[in-house]
Enzyme design. Structure first.
Site, PDB file in Angstrom:
ATOM      1  N   GLY A 109       6.852  -6.887   5.527  1.00  0.00           N
ATOM      2  CA  GLY A 109       7.515  -7.606   4.503  1.00  0.00           C
ATOM      3  C   GLY A 109       6.397  -8.580   3.878  1.00  0.00           C
ATOM      4  N   GLU A 110       6.989 -10.040   3.956  1.00  0.00           N
ATOM      5  CA  GLU A 110       6.196 -11.172   3.571  1.00  0.00           C
ATOM      6  C   GLU A 110       6.029 -12.046   4.677  1.00  0.00           C
ATOM      7  OE1 GLU A 110       3.690 -13.033   1.416  1.00  0.00           O
ATOM      8  OE2 GLU A 110       5.451 -14.180   2.218  1.00  0.00           O
ATOM      9  N   SER A 111       4.550 -12.241   5.013  1.00  0.00           N
ATOM     10  CA  SER A 111       4.310 -12.987   6.369  1.00  0.00           C
ATOM     11  C   SER A 111       4.524 -14.498   6.240  1.00  0.00           C
ATOM     12  CB  SER A 111       3.012 -12.838   6.726  1.00  0.00           C
ATOM     13  OG  SER A 111       2.218 -12.953   5.868  1.00  0.00           O
TER      14      SER A 111
ATOM     15  N   CYS B 237       2.064  -4.441   9.689  1.00  0.00           N
ATOM     16  CA  CYS B 237       1.888  -5.208   8.419  1.00  0.00           C
ATOM     17  C   CYS B 237       2.062  -6.759   8.488  1.00  0.00           C
ATOM     18  CB  CYS B 237       2.490  -4.688   7.115  1.00  0.00           C
ATOM     19  SG  CYS B 237       1.468  -4.869   5.740  1.00  0.00           S
TER      20      CYS B 237
ATOM     21  N   ARG C   3      -5.122 -11.508   5.189  1.00  0.00           N
ATOM     22  CA  ARG C   3      -3.941 -10.893   4.203  1.00  0.00           C
ATOM     23  C   ARG C   3      -4.394 -10.173   3.022  1.00  0.00           C
ATOM     24  NH1 ARG C   3      -0.625 -15.135   1.994  1.00  0.00           N
ATOM     25  NH2 ARG C   3       1.060 -13.488   1.506  1.00  0.00           N
TER      26      ARG C   3
ATOM     27  N   ILE D  59       0.509  -0.811   2.308  1.00  0.00           N
ATOM     28  CA  ILE D  59       1.092  -1.739   1.370  1.00  0.00           C
ATOM     29  C   ILE D  59       0.886  -3.259   1.240  1.00  0.00           C
ATOM     30  CG2 ILE D  59       3.303  -2.253  -0.007  1.00  0.00           C
ATOM     31  CD1 ILE D  59       4.416   0.112   1.649  1.00  0.00           C
ATOM     32  N   ARG D  60      -0.168  -3.453   0.314  1.00  0.00           N
ATOM     33  CA  ARG D  60      -0.874  -4.823   0.357  1.00  0.00           C
ATOM     34  C   ARG D  60      -1.056  -5.291   1.531  1.00  0.00           C
ATOM     35  NH1 ARG D  60       3.195  -4.571  -3.291  1.00  0.00           N
ATOM     36  NH2 ARG D  60       4.710  -5.830  -2.049  1.00  0.00           N
TER      37      ARG D  60
ATOM     38  N   HIS E  91       2.707   1.160   7.852  1.00  0.00           N
ATOM     39  CA  HIS E  91       3.974   1.123   7.988  1.00  0.00           C
ATOM     40  C   HIS E  91       4.444   2.527   8.867  1.00  0.00           C
ATOM     41  CE1 HIS E  91       5.252  -2.457   5.503  1.00  0.00           C
ATOM     42  NE2 HIS E  91       4.120  -2.125   5.204  1.00  0.00           N
TER      43      HIS E  91
ATOM     44  N   GLU F  21       7.230   3.148  10.136  1.00  0.00           N
ATOM     45  CA  GLU F  21       8.466   3.304   9.787  1.00  0.00           C
ATOM     46  C   GLU F  21       8.919   4.022   8.678  1.00  0.00           C
ATOM     47  OE1 GLU F  21       7.089   0.695   9.259  1.00  0.00           O
ATOM     48  OE2 GLU F  21       7.777  -0.283   7.492  1.00  0.00           O
TER      49      GLU F  21
HETATM   50  N1  GLN Z   1       0.904  -8.804   2.014  1.00  0.00           N
HETATM   51  C1  GLN Z   1       2.199  -9.069   2.968  1.00  0.00           C
HETATM   52  C2  GLN Z   1       1.944 -10.660   3.901  1.00  0.00           C
HETATM   53  O1  GLN Z   1       1.357 -11.248   3.753  1.00  0.00           O
HETATM   54  C3  GLN Z   1       2.327  -8.068   4.026  1.00  0.00           C
HETATM   55  C4  GLN Z   1       2.739  -6.720   3.368  1.00  0.00           C
HETATM   56  C5  GLN Z   1       3.465  -5.648   4.130  1.00  0.00           C
HETATM   57  O2  GLN Z   1       4.048  -6.277   5.165  1.00  0.00           O
HETATM   58  N2  GLN Z   1       3.605  -4.438   3.626  1.00  0.00           N
HETATM   59  O3  GLN Z   1       2.529 -10.837   4.208  1.00  0.00           O
END
Ligand code: GLN
Length: 206
Positions: A49-51, A81, A110, A143-144, A185, A187
């Protein structure tokens, strides 16, 4: 033994897919949004997700301290991630006010692949998962994603990018005792081997 009870940190991110993978792998699950819901867990999954958002929500909800304590006391955890970022001791390229849990003695960066390519897929060997001679590689979706730039002496590297491209050799999977962290990922692919591996760790069988 009864099936293990695994929490999925459900503040934000890929919660539903992790829950489904864990249940297919034989766990009971609980979505964790408050400190009280950490009680009695056999393990915890921290999703992607987004840390920095998850960090903020952990802080606001008063969960940072209790969760750090449980991890220090040996709670098994599996971060993917953003979840890997949250578990790290040191995070590069993050916000100054972001917190992490320090359960993995690693330095992560990151959005590390962003300089080459934002999101990509590749096949990986993962120690503990693809060890058998006939085992298929893990198809990994990034993903990113972060990568791991430094590991302490108690940390094992379990996966590296091996596609020969610009990110060849990047560390994307680590384990320290009962804590597992990966950049990708699992999942999203329907391959539950990493979740099963985590359940084996929880059971003390890996
Ligand atoms: N770029 C996201 C982050 O900092 C992590 C990306 C992801 O969980 N798919 O937190």
């Amino acid at each position: 033994m009864t099936d293990p009870l695994i929490g999925v940190l459900a503040l934000q991110g890929g919660v539903v897919e992790h829950r489904a993978s864990l249940e297919r792998a034989g766990a009971r699950t609980r979505l964790v949004r408050r400190t009280a819901q950490l009680e009695g867990l056999d393990g915890l999954v921290l999703p992607g997700g987004e840390s920095t958002t998850m960090s903020k929500l952990l802080d606001i909800g008063g969960m940072l301290g209790p969760l750090r304590g449980m991890l220090a006391d040996g709670l098994p955890a599996f971060g993917t991630c953003a979840g890997l970022i949250l578990l790290a001791r040191e995070v590069l390229d993050t916000r100054a006010d972001a917190h992490s849990l320090g359960a993995l003695d690693i330095t992560v960066r990151r959005n590390a692949f962003g300089r080459q390519v934002d999101s990509f897929e590749t096949d990986l060997a993962v120690t503990g998962v693809t060890d058998g001679e006939d085992a298929a590689p893990v198809h990994a979706v990034f993903i990113r994603a972060p990568w791991v730039e430094g590991v302490g002496e108690d940390v094992s590297v379990i996966a590296r990018v091996s596609d020969g491209g610009a990110a060849h050799g990047a560390v994307v999977g680590v384990r320290q005792g009962p804590v597992l962290g990966i950049s990708f990922h699992p999942e999203l692919t329907g391959d539950d081997r990493l979740h099963r591996h985590f359940l084996d760790i929880v059971a003390g069988q890996a």
